[in-house]
Design an enzyme around this catalytic site. Structure first.
Site, short mmCIF file in Angstrom:
data_model
loop_
_atom_site.label_atom_id
_atom_site.label_comp_id
_atom_site.label_asym_id
_atom_site.label_seq_id
_atom_site.Cartn_x
_atom_site.Cartn_y
_atom_site.Cartn_z
N GLY A 1 1.51 -7.59 3.83
CA GLY A 1 2.60 -8.43 3.35
C GLY A 1 3.80 -8.27 4.25
O GLY A 1 4.89 -8.78 3.98
N THR A 2 3.58 -7.54 5.36
CA THR A 2 4.69 -7.20 6.26
C THR A 2 4.82 -8.16 7.43
O THR A 2 5.83 -8.13 8.13
CB THR A 2 4.45 -5.79 6.81
OG1 THR A 2 3.08 -5.70 7.20
CG2 THR A 2 4.73 -4.74 5.75
N GLU B 1 8.42 2.39 8.13
CA GLU B 1 8.77 3.57 7.34
C GLU B 1 10.17 4.09 7.66
O GLU B 1 10.78 4.80 6.87
CB GLU B 1 7.72 4.66 7.58
CG GLU B 1 6.41 4.24 6.93
CD GLU B 1 5.22 5.04 7.41
OE1 GLU B 1 4.87 6.00 6.75
OE2 GLU B 1 4.63 4.68 8.45
N LYS C 1 8.70 -0.34 18.86
CA LYS C 1 8.43 0.92 18.15
C LYS C 1 8.27 0.60 16.67
O LYS C 1 8.67 -0.45 16.20
CB LYS C 1 9.59 1.90 18.36
CG LYS C 1 9.77 2.34 19.81
CD LYS C 1 10.82 3.44 19.97
CE LYS C 1 12.23 2.92 19.87
NZ LYS C 1 13.27 3.93 20.20
N GLY C 2 7.69 1.53 15.92
CA GLY C 2 7.43 1.29 14.49
C GLY C 2 8.71 1.24 13.67
O GLY C 2 9.71 1.87 14.02
N GLN D 1 11.39 -6.00 6.14
CA GLN D 1 10.82 -4.65 5.97
C GLN D 1 11.91 -3.62 5.73
O GLN D 1 11.76 -2.70 4.93
CB GLN D 1 10.05 -4.24 7.22
CG GLN D 1 8.72 -4.91 7.33
CD GLN D 1 7.69 -3.94 7.89
OE1 GLN D 1 7.45 -2.89 7.31
NE2 GLN D 1 7.09 -4.30 9.00
N ARG E 1 11.70 -3.22 20.95
CA ARG E 1 11.74 -4.67 20.82
C ARG E 1 11.50 -5.09 19.37
O ARG E 1 10.54 -4.63 18.74
CB ARG E 1 10.67 -5.28 21.72
CG ARG E 1 10.71 -6.77 21.71
CD ARG E 1 9.78 -7.38 22.73
NE ARG E 1 9.58 -8.76 22.38
CZ ARG E 1 8.56 -9.50 22.80
NH1 ARG E 1 7.67 -8.98 23.62
NH2 ARG E 1 8.46 -10.74 22.42
N THR F 1 10.91 -10.89 9.72
CA THR F 1 10.00 -9.95 9.05
C THR F 1 10.51 -8.52 9.21
O THR F 1 10.34 -7.68 8.32
CB THR F 1 8.55 -10.07 9.57
OG1 THR F 1 8.55 -9.86 10.97
CG2 THR F 1 7.96 -11.43 9.26
N GLY G 1 0.82 -1.20 0.00
CA GLY G 1 0.00 0.00 0.00
C GLY G 1 0.86 1.26 0.00
O GLY G 1 0.66 2.16 -0.79
MO1 MOS Z 1 2.09 4.70 5.33
S1 MOS Z 1 2.58 6.30 4.15
O1 MOS Z 1 1.89 5.41 6.80
O2 MOS Z 1 0.72 3.98 4.74
#
Ligand code: MOS
Length: 648
Positions: free
Chosen positions: A376-377, A614, A610-611, A546, A536, A542, A148
């Protein structure tokens, strides 16, 4: 549709439906529109008719000017000054999977949309609001998403048209957007220009950052990437200023695209900082250490966790930074000039709550569900793992379900929130379920565990027993059967990134080695080292995957991705994957090293992750620009660095 005005090329003016794709495609060619009045489009921020205005329309929440200290005065009096302009071509997400929708209406005005969306709960709300239906009459289903990158974060026109047309013909209907249509169906990354000034001491310490971003938006909305956010927090700098201006152009409204704001913002500051380092003859790694922010300069808060210095050090070892020649144009390999580049990466934790439900069945199956999305992540994988670990059952006993808005509401798979918020919810639901089962058994008069303290009860291998007296036990299934139950269920709400006292961000560093052939204008990325700290790491495989994916996407942004517009008609001339070049395997080095610095974050909430989805793209184009500069002595500031710009 709502009126006869055409604001951008490829804007839908009609929806033609038929029994087969072939018939519909042919029928669409029979539609002959009549144009009553034409005008000259505004197609680019670089066009002669482009007019810069202050953003005032919807979506401009983050686009207010930011002032911290007197950045202009601090710049004026700074001993060392850099002012440069960076430009960034329009980009398109180009996920492998096309956006597509199937609409099914049931008799009582109940709509089910099978739709390629990054968040089914969010989509449910949007579709219900647009169609004027109560939310419970709209169900959104999406079990797997083929990428996406932000393009499927919102609900776009095709989904709504599909629902309306299906209703009109009284039959289920499928609409799939074509690759060409995708260039004007689901937003884009804005074409932009950034002017950045850095003021610094002779020792390389930043005194001031002054930044302005100009970008193309649509004629109806003012969406623009908020690049200033990362510039305000990335380095210790006492004074900061940013402002935004937009050009209202004849394009579809831009939208989020992987690390919106952080990615292009980082490109500007990381290149400018590199220039500053060369100007002062300071090692580019060293200047980043010198300006390390120990607390968040944008708000004065401590970071919930930050291992950036460890990332720098480990990455430098892996790439062999100390052996890098200090001057540029110093390394040759036949026709190639060789250079090394660095960039810092950072991405914020966007706070979000998620909900999940857990059910423990007679047969020892743990059913867990949440309305999350897997792009898919690996959402299925990490949620299954979290449930298994929290509840203490083997992975193959966990059945995790997602992608249906009738499941407990959770965050969209966007803003790198999904992993943190959904695992937080799964964890909370499993903890709540365990507590509920223990309370149930001690309250059951027929159980050998009746009257025990819940803290003394253990549930393991489908057997409930007393911690200190394992002879007192019974099978979970027996307890359920005796009570004529098939399962016990509990809900949980996970809190992700909820700390008010902390600034929460993931950090990392990119190092790369590139080769440049100046005669042919070719840049080859030879080696990549990414070292990141994301709290963590839920699943090393995976997570690594990413990071490789976002690094590869960044390489495309740096070297080839560019949507070309014919300025006369505001039409796309390369709306296909043959001429819009995303990075493929041949463009990415086989030598990509990704490492994570072990990091505990006690404040971020949930399971401490944490994320990262991106984070990996932030700074990639800067690291490449910096490596090209080191290789050739030429500073490229206009993305992408296609052969015409690289050629000396
Ligand atoms: Mo992403 S740009 O936060 O879908």
């Amino acid at each position: 549709m709502q009126n006869g005005e055409i604001r951008y090329s490829l804007q839908p003016i009609a929806l033609v439906i038929a029994e087969t794709l072939e018939a519909a495609t042919y029928a669409a060619t029979l539609v002959k529109p009549t144009y009553f009045k034409t005008g000259s489009p505004v197609a680019s921020i670089h066009a002669s008719n482009a007019k810069l205005v202050e953003p005032t329309r919807p979506h401009n929440g983050e686009l207010k000017p930011v002032l911290r200290g007197d950045a202009k005065a601090a710049f004026a009096s700074a001993p060392v000054k850099i002012t440069e302009t960076y430009t960034h071509a329009m980009n398109h997400h180009n996920a492998m999977e096309m956006p597509a929708t199937i609409a099914v209406w049931e008799a009582d005005d109940h709509l089910t949309l099978y739709d390629t969306v990054q968040g089914v709960s969010t989509a449910q709300g949007t579709v219900a609001a647009i169609l004027g239906l109560p939310a419970e009459k709209v169900r959104i289903v999406n079990k797997y998403l083929g990428g996406g990158f932000g393009s499927k974060g919102a609900i776009w026109a095709a989904s709504i048209l599909t629902a309306l047309a299906s209703k009109a013909v009284g039959r289920p209907l499928k609409v799939a957007v074509s690759r060409e249509q995708y260039f004007a169906s689901n937003g884009l990354r804005d074409e932009q220009k950034q002017i950045i000034s850095l003021g610094a001491t002779k020792e390389g310490k930043l005194l001031s950052i002054v930044h302005e971003k100009q970008s193309a938006t649509s004629v109806t909305d003012d969406y623009a990437e908020a690049n200033g956010n990362i510039l305000n927090m990335l380095y210790a700098c006492p004074a900061f200023e940013t402002k935004y201006r937009v050009v209202r152009a004849n394009i579809i409204t831009p939208t989020f695209m992987r690390a919106p704001g952080e990615m292009p913002g980082c490109f500007a500051i990381e290149c400018a900082l590199d220039d500053l380092a060369y100007k002062l003859k300071i090692d580019p790694l060293e200047i980043r250490r010198i300006n390390h922010a120990d607390t968040d300069p944008s708000n004065g808060k401590p970071f919930s966790s930050k291992s950036l210095l460890q990332c720098y050090t480990r990455g430098a070892e892996l790439i062999g930074w100390k052996d890098r020649p200090k001057t540029n144009r110093a390394t040759r390999d036949g026709n190639w000039l060789v250079g090394w580049g660095i960039s810092t990466a950072s991405y914020p934790v966007h706070s979000n709550q998620g909900n999940a439900r857990a059910r423990y069945f007679l047969d020892g199956t743990l059913g867990v569900s949440s309305a999350a999305t897997d792009l898919g992540t690996g959402t299925y994988t990490i949620c299954t793992q979290t449930a298994s670990e929290t509840f203490g059952v083997p992975m193959d006993k966990v059945k995790f379900e997602l992608g249906d808005s009738s499941l407990p509401t959770t965050a969209i798979s966007g803003g790198s929130m999904a992993a943190g918020s959904t695992t937080a919810a799964v964890h909370a639901a499993c903890v709540a379920l365990m507590t509920k089962i223990k309370k149930y058994v001690v309250a059951d008069e027929k159980s050998p565990l009746h009257g025990a303290n819940t803290d003394d009860v253990v549930l393991k291998d489908e057997i409930l027993s007393l911690k200190n007296d394992p002879s007192k036990s019974e099978k979970y299934s027996e307890m359920l059967q005796r009570n004529k139950q098939t399962n016990i269920e509990a809900n949980g709400e996970g809190k992700y990134g909820a700390s008010k006292e902390h600034s929460m961000h993931s950090f990392g560093v990119h190092y790369c080695k590139v080769k440049v052939d100046e005669a042919l204008g070719i840049v080859r990325v030879e080696k990549w080292v990414g070292v990141h700290a994301v709290g963590r790491v839920l699943n090393e495989k995976t997570a690594r995957s990413q990071m490789i994916g976002s690094t590869a996407m960044g390489i495309g942004n740096a070297l080839s991705e560019q949507t070309e517009i014919d300025l006369r008609y505001a039409r796309y001339v390369n709306a296909n994957l043959g001429e819009y070049h995303v990075a493929v395997n041949a463009d990415t080095p086989s030598d990509i090293v990704i490492e994570f610095i072990p990091e505990e974050d006690p404040h971020v909430g949930g399971v401490g992750a944490k994320g990262m989805g991106e984070l990996g793209i932030v700074g990639v184009s800067a690291a490449i620009a910096n490596a090209i500069f080191h290789a050739t002595g030429r500073r490229l500031r206009d993305l992408p660095f296609s052969p015409d710009k690289v050629m000396a």
